[in-house]
Structures are given as C-alpha cells and as structure tokens.
Design an enzyme around this catalytic site. Structure first.
Site, PDB file in Angstrom:
ATOM      1  N   ASP A  63     -10.506  -5.694  -2.710  1.00 55.83           N
ATOM      2  CA  ASP A  63      -9.702  -4.629  -1.821  1.00 55.83           C
ATOM      3  C   ASP A  63     -10.533  -3.393  -2.078  1.00 55.83           C
ATOM      4  O   ASP A  63     -10.855  -2.676  -2.991  1.00 55.83           O
ATOM      5  CB  ASP A  63      -8.322  -4.443  -2.346  1.00 55.83           C
TER       6      ASP A  63
ATOM      7  N   HIS B  83      -7.374  -5.941   1.650  1.00 52.25           N
ATOM      8  CA  HIS B  83      -6.247  -5.267   1.584  1.00 52.25           C
ATOM      9  C   HIS B  83      -5.215  -5.690   2.685  1.00 52.25           C
ATOM     10  O   HIS B  83      -4.475  -5.021   3.200  1.00 52.25           O
ATOM     11  CB  HIS B  83      -6.743  -3.593   1.869  1.00 52.25           C
TER      12      HIS B  83
ATOM     13  N   SER C 261       0.820  -1.080  -0.133  1.00 48.29           N
ATOM     14  CA  SER C 261       0.096  -0.056   0.048  1.00 48.29           C
ATOM     15  C   SER C 261       0.966   1.008  -0.025  1.00 48.29           C
ATOM     16  O   SER C 261       1.611   1.477  -1.034  1.00 48.29           O
ATOM     17  CB  SER C 261      -0.989  -0.287   1.168  1.00 48.29           C
TER      18      SER C 261
HETATM   19  N1  LIG Z   1      -7.374   2.491   9.399  1.00 48.14           N
HETATM   20  C1  LIG Z   1      -7.734   2.736   8.202  1.00 48.14           C
HETATM   21  C2  LIG Z   1      -7.042   1.718   7.259  1.00 48.14           C
HETATM   22  C3  LIG Z   1      -5.641   1.564   7.802  1.00 48.14           C
HETATM   23  C4  LIG Z   1      -4.992   0.453   6.779  1.00 48.14           C
HETATM   24  O1  LIG Z   1      -5.670  -0.333   6.187  1.00 48.14           O
HETATM   25  N2  LIG Z   1      -3.667   0.278   6.879  1.00 48.14           N
HETATM   26  C5  LIG Z   1      -3.260  -0.770   6.164  1.00 48.14           C
HETATM   27  C6  LIG Z   1      -2.271  -0.237   5.060  1.00 48.14           C
HETATM   28  S1  LIG Z   1      -3.204   0.930   4.169  1.00 48.14           S
HETATM   29  C7  LIG Z   1      -2.181   1.793   3.174  1.00 48.14           C
HETATM   30  O2  LIG Z   1      -1.031   2.187   3.426  1.00 48.14           O
HETATM   31  C8  LIG Z   1      -2.407  -1.598   7.230  1.00 48.14           C
HETATM   32  O3  LIG Z   1      -1.196  -2.309   6.687  1.00 48.14           O
HETATM   33  N3  LIG Z   1      -2.525  -1.519   8.453  1.00 48.14           N
HETATM   34  C9  LIG Z   1      -2.015  -2.604   9.472  1.00 48.14           C
HETATM   35  C10 LIG Z   1      -2.450  -3.778   9.646  1.00 48.14           C
HETATM   36  O4  LIG Z   1      -1.740  -4.483  10.444  1.00 48.14           O
HETATM   37  O5  LIG Z   1      -3.219  -4.431   8.905  1.00 48.14           O
HETATM   38  C11 LIG Z   1      -9.223   2.536   7.876  1.00 48.14           C
HETATM   39  O6  LIG Z   1      -9.827   2.139   8.897  1.00 48.14           O
HETATM   40  O7  LIG Z   1      -9.831   2.965   6.822  1.00 48.14           O
END
Ligand SMILES: N[C@@H](CCC(=O)N[C@@H](CSC=O)C(=O)NCC(=O)O)C(=O)O
Length: 275
Positions: free
Chosen positions: A222, A255, A146
């Site tokens: 996603d 995602h 991402s």
């Molecule tokens: N909290 C946010 C979304 C945050 C999210 O999905 N973060 C992803 C990376 S997104 C792009 O860079 C991530 O890797 N989160 C950490 C995990 O451990 O999953 C929302 O609620 O939309």
C-alpha cells in the site's frame, strides 16, 4: 427517506436511499443491504465507513460483502463520506471537502454549517436505520477503509457501549500525525491540537479510551502505508494499553478495493462472531 435503487442480490436486497439530514442540512445518501429474514426478525447491523473520494456506492459496488452477509444474517449500512451539493463548501483537492468529511463535527468556517459527520453517524443515521430497517441496535459493529478506518476506530473508542466489534482495512490510525489528517483536522477543527485528540484513535487510547479488541488488515504494498496510515503506531499504543489487536500485514496487496474485497469475508465472520 427515498429509495434511489433496490436490487435483489444473493439472499437479500441491496438498497440505496437518500434523506433530508437535519444535522448536515443537506440530502444524504446511504446504502443498506438487508438479508432475507423471517417477518418480525431483527438482525445485527454492521456499519462500513468509506474512504476519501467515496460515496455510499464504492463499497456497495466493489466490496463483495453480500454473499456472506446474507448467509450470516448481517445488515450492512454504508453512509456517504460527506455532505454534498449546491451550497456545500468544497475544495479542489480530493482530501478536503466533499468526499472527505473525516467523520468529524467541523467547528471552523466555511465547513461548520454542513460538515457534521460525527453527529450524523453517531446520532441521526442510527435513529433512521433503527426506525426503517429490521435491525437489532443492541448488536452493532463498525468497520471501514482508510479515512473510514479512522472513522470506525474512533467511533468505536468513543462509543464502546454502542459497538460490540470494530475492525478496519488500512486505517489512518493517527490523523494528528500524517499529512491527510493534519490538513483535514486543521481545516475542520482549527489549529488547537488538543481538540483533534477526540478524532485520533492513537490519541484516544493514550487518553484512556478502551475497546475490547480490534482487527486490522493492511496491504504491505500500500503506497499510503508509511506516510499516511502508520499501522505500527496503533500496534504500539494497543500493546501499551493492553488492547488485543490482530494486525495482518498482507503481502502484495495495495490500498484498493481489490484488497478490501479479498479480506471482506474475514471481517464479516469476525464481526458476526461478536454480534
Ligand atoms: N485519488 C487519490 C486517492 C484516493 C483514494 O485512494 N481513495 C481511496 C480511499 S483513500 C483514504 O481514505 C478510495 O477508497 N477510493 C475509492 C475507490 O473506489 O477506490 C490519489 O490519486 O492519490
């Protein structure tokens, strides 16, 4: 450099470390997995850049890379996604500030003093890794997820002599053209969009940057794909620039790290074959 933790896992050691970074002016944490090796051996190194809200620990805990990394003899390094701590500016939203460094060198206030993640990953951390770990710095690959996929693609395009391989999971391919990217680049770099082009994989390719080939995996389920990630833009510009791109659209995957860990082995093998 100080050890935060060290644990034996598969045939290797998973460590987490912190050090005082000159570039960010803060302590920075990072994770390094070192496969078992003969004394004096130097192994290829694979950098994993994480996404929004992550620290060094997300991929370490959920990425499931250690079994194969130990078999392939790959050192895996996972930096944090931003400077953190008291005195470091932040924002109440998850997509700006701490945990959301976007792998840029910020020029705008209040970010410029600490948010220097490009220089940190391109210069300071590699020097520390080269000094402290059994790595062959002539064999480096980079991948990420991402926001970290954006970081991996742009760092590879700007540094084709340093990286021999680059891949990404669900990358933001054109931050100048999506809400996450417009917000972060605008705040960190200001509103002159010409400056953003150095931090936008599609713009870099349009402007002449080249890399031998890319591997991208993208979950078809996603929720961020249409509005934020836009993999078709990378496919179009790679086609135009004759950069081979393997873009796998994975039915049913979202995602999350469930998606990343499913295809982690494919990426590790792909990098190992090129390093
Ligand atoms: N909290 C946010 C979304 C945050 C999210 O999905 N973060 C992803 C990376 S997104 C792009 O860079 C991530 O890797 N989160 C950490 C995990 O451990 O999953 C929302 O609620 O939309």
């Amino acid at each position: 450099m100080e050890s935060i933790s060290s644990s034996r896992s598969f045939a290797g050691i998973q460590g987490a470390y912190s050090h005082a970074s000159t570039v960010t002016g803060t302590d920075m944490s990072f994770a390094v997995y070192v496969p078992d090796h003969e004394a004096g051996a130097k192994m290829p190194v694979l950098w994993f850049l994480s996404g929004l809200t992550c620290t060094h620990a997300n991929v370490m805990e959920k990425g499931e890379y250690r079994r194969l990394a130990s078999e392939l003899g790959l050192v895996v390094v996972a930096p944090d996604t931003s400077p953190r701590g008291e005195g470091v500016p932040d924002d109440s939203s998850y997509d700006l500030g701490q945990g959301a460094g976007f792998y840029v060198d910020a020029t705008e206030e209040p970010w410029a003093d600490h948010f220097q993640m490009r220089s940190y990953i391109e210069e300071e951390l590699p020097a520390l890794i080269a000094e402290q770990f059994p790595v062959d710095m002539s064999r480096q690959g980079i991948f990420g997820h991402s926001m970290g996929g954006h970081g991996a693609l742009t760092m590879a395009l700007r540094n084709p002599d340093r990286f021999k391989s680059a891949s990404a999971f669900a990358p933001i391919v054109a931050p100048s053209d999506c809400p996450w990217g417009k917000k972060a680049l605008g705040r960190y770099l200001g509103e002159n969009k010409a400056v953003w082009r150095d931090y936008d994989a599609c713009a870099l390719i349009e402007d002449g940057a080249r890399f031998p080939e890319f591997l991208v995996d993208q979950g078809a389920a996603d929720n961020f794909m249409e509005e934020q990630l836009k993999p078709h833009l990378l496919a179009e510009i790679c086609e135009k620039a004759s950069i081979p791109l393997t873009l796998n659209l994975r039915d049913g995957f979202d995602h999350s790290y469930y998606f990343i860990s499913t295809f982690m082995d494919d990426h590790l093998r792909w990098h190992a074959a090129r390093l």
